[in-house]
Write a protein that holds these residues in place. Sequence first.
Motif, PDB file in Angstrom:
ATOM      1  N   ALA A   1      -0.215   5.426   2.544  1.00 12.70           N
ATOM      2  CA  ALA A   1      -1.184   4.897   3.519  1.00 12.70           C
ATOM      3  C   ALA A   1      -1.731   5.979   4.457  1.00 12.70           C
ATOM      4  O   ALA A   1      -2.726   5.752   5.144  1.00 12.70           O
ATOM      5  CB  ALA A   1      -0.531   3.789   4.334  1.00 12.70           C
TER       6      ALA A   1
ATOM      7  N   TYR B   1       0.869  -1.184   0.000  1.00 15.11           N
ATOM      8  CA  TYR B   1       0.000   0.000   0.000  1.00 15.11           C
ATOM      9  C   TYR B   1       0.901   1.228   0.000  1.00 15.11           C
ATOM     10  O   TYR B   1       1.658   1.458   0.946  1.00 15.11           O
ATOM     11  CB  TYR B   1      -0.878  -0.050   1.253  1.00 15.11           C
ATOM     12  CG  TYR B   1      -1.992   0.974   1.325  1.00 15.11           C
ATOM     13  CD1 TYR B   1      -1.766   2.324   1.067  1.00 15.11           C
ATOM     14  CD2 TYR B   1      -3.278   0.600   1.669  1.00 15.11           C
ATOM     15  CE1 TYR B   1      -2.789   3.255   1.128  1.00 15.11           C
ATOM     16  CE2 TYR B   1      -4.314   1.530   1.750  1.00 15.11           C
ATOM     17  CZ  TYR B   1      -4.062   2.850   1.470  1.00 15.11           C
ATOM     18  OH  TYR B   1      -5.071   3.768   1.560  1.00 15.11           O
TER      19      TYR B   1
ATOM     20  N   LEU C   1      -6.529   1.941   4.813  1.00 16.81           N
ATOM     21  CA  LEU C   1      -5.718   0.784   5.212  1.00 16.81           C
ATOM     22  C   LEU C   1      -6.437  -0.067   6.264  1.00 16.81           C
ATOM     23  O   LEU C   1      -6.401  -1.301   6.208  1.00 16.81           O
ATOM     24  CB  LEU C   1      -4.381   1.294   5.767  1.00 16.81           C
ATOM     25  CG  LEU C   1      -3.458   0.284   6.413  1.00 16.81           C
ATOM     26  CD1 LEU C   1      -2.962  -0.743   5.403  1.00 16.81           C
ATOM     27  CD2 LEU C   1      -2.257   0.993   7.061  1.00 16.81           C
TER      28      LEU C   1
ATOM     29  N   TYR D   1      -1.754  -1.293  -3.998  1.00 17.37           N
ATOM     30  CA  TYR D   1      -2.779  -0.247  -3.901  1.00 17.37           C
ATOM     31  C   TYR D   1      -2.037   1.070  -3.719  1.00 17.37           C
ATOM     32  O   TYR D   1      -1.222   1.214  -2.809  1.00 17.37           O
ATOM     33  CB  TYR D   1      -3.695  -0.501  -2.690  1.00 17.37           C
ATOM     34  CG  TYR D   1      -4.774   0.556  -2.546  1.00 17.37           C
ATOM     35  CD1 TYR D   1      -5.945   0.480  -3.295  1.00 17.37           C
ATOM     36  CD2 TYR D   1      -4.616   1.646  -1.692  1.00 17.37           C
ATOM     37  CE1 TYR D   1      -6.925   1.461  -3.194  1.00 17.37           C
ATOM     38  CE2 TYR D   1      -5.592   2.625  -1.589  1.00 17.37           C
ATOM     39  CZ  TYR D   1      -6.741   2.526  -2.339  1.00 17.37           C
ATOM     40  OH  TYR D   1      -7.706   3.497  -2.237  1.00 17.37           O
TER      41      TYR D   1
ATOM     42  N   ALA E   1       2.637  -1.146   4.453  1.00 16.71           N
ATOM     43  CA  ALA E   1       2.023   0.178   4.309  1.00 16.71           C
ATOM     44  C   ALA E   1       3.100   1.266   4.324  1.00 16.71           C
ATOM     45  O   ALA E   1       3.734   1.503   5.349  1.00 16.71           O
ATOM     46  CB  ALA E   1       1.030   0.405   5.441  1.00 16.71           C
TER      47      ALA E   1
ATOM     48  N   ILE F   1      -0.155  -6.586   4.810  1.00 20.45           N
ATOM     49  CA  ILE F   1      -0.112  -5.332   4.057  1.00 20.45           C
ATOM     50  C   ILE F   1       1.131  -4.544   4.476  1.00 20.45           C
ATOM     51  O   ILE F   1       1.301  -4.205   5.656  1.00 20.45           O
ATOM     52  CB  ILE F   1      -1.362  -4.454   4.306  1.00 20.45           C
ATOM     53  CG1 ILE F   1      -2.650  -5.253   4.087  1.00 20.45           C
ATOM     54  CG2 ILE F   1      -1.339  -3.226   3.387  1.00 20.45           C
ATOM     55  CD1 ILE F   1      -3.929  -4.472   4.358  1.00 20.45           C
TER      56      ILE F   1
END
Length: 209
Positions: free
Chosen positions: A66, A63, A72, A131, A86, A84
């Motif tokens: 974030a 990610y 998140l 993402y 981040a 994840i």
Amino acid sequence: MRNVRIINGTPATKSRYGSHYGERIFLLGSERYREWIPWRSKLSAMILKGYEIEMKGEEKILYLGAASGTTLSHLADIVDEGIIYAVEYSAKPFLKLLELARERENIIPLLFDAGKPWLYSGIVEKVDFIYQDIAQKNQIEILRMNSEFFLKKGGEFLIMVKAKSIDSTADSRGVFSRVLKDLSKDFRILHHDTLEPYHRDHIFVHGKF
Ligand SMILES: C[S@@+](CC[C@H](N)C(=O)[O-])C[C@H]1O[C@@H](n2cnc3c(N)ncnc32)[C@H](O)[C@@H]1O
């Protein structure tokens, strides 16, 4: 999407956790859901507009951008058996992100510049999904670099593109068509759409590496 349902017209994620940013908690029988406000999260807006991305719950996700962890926290509810990574480079929102990561085992907080992926390449492994929500002029280049470092072949990405941060004076539609053309050099674009009426001047692009 997994662990997401619409409650009173708003997406919500099934969660074992409490409120992170003042969102309401709904109890449905023995299940607890966290309201996912579409004006606060572009991913929630995308879902509310009817676009779904399949998640199994065990994905490894990178990610980028974030911030304090609003989106998140919901993504962590969705991939509750995954992990994840981040990335956020601004110290102030990162402090709140750290609070979130302390209670969630599936979040690894990384205080780094996403434009320098080699700095965290010793920490982040190959991921299934990227993402990205970074309002920067070079946001496509950031996605490209991070995909080369970390995205598995056939892995997918979802990027939230803000026209005004790429070119503050040009017509947004022109900026978006240039972005799509640029992305299609290295990625297969699966879908794109605006985030109106929740986020003006933004599109989301879902694609494959
Ligand atoms: C629009 S906000 C993200 C909001 C967040 N994704 C959410 O929905 O909860 C963009 C974030 O990207 C961060 N950012 C911008 N450029 C960055 C970079 N090069 N590396 C890491 N973070 C960056 C900003 O500090 C900001 O927190």
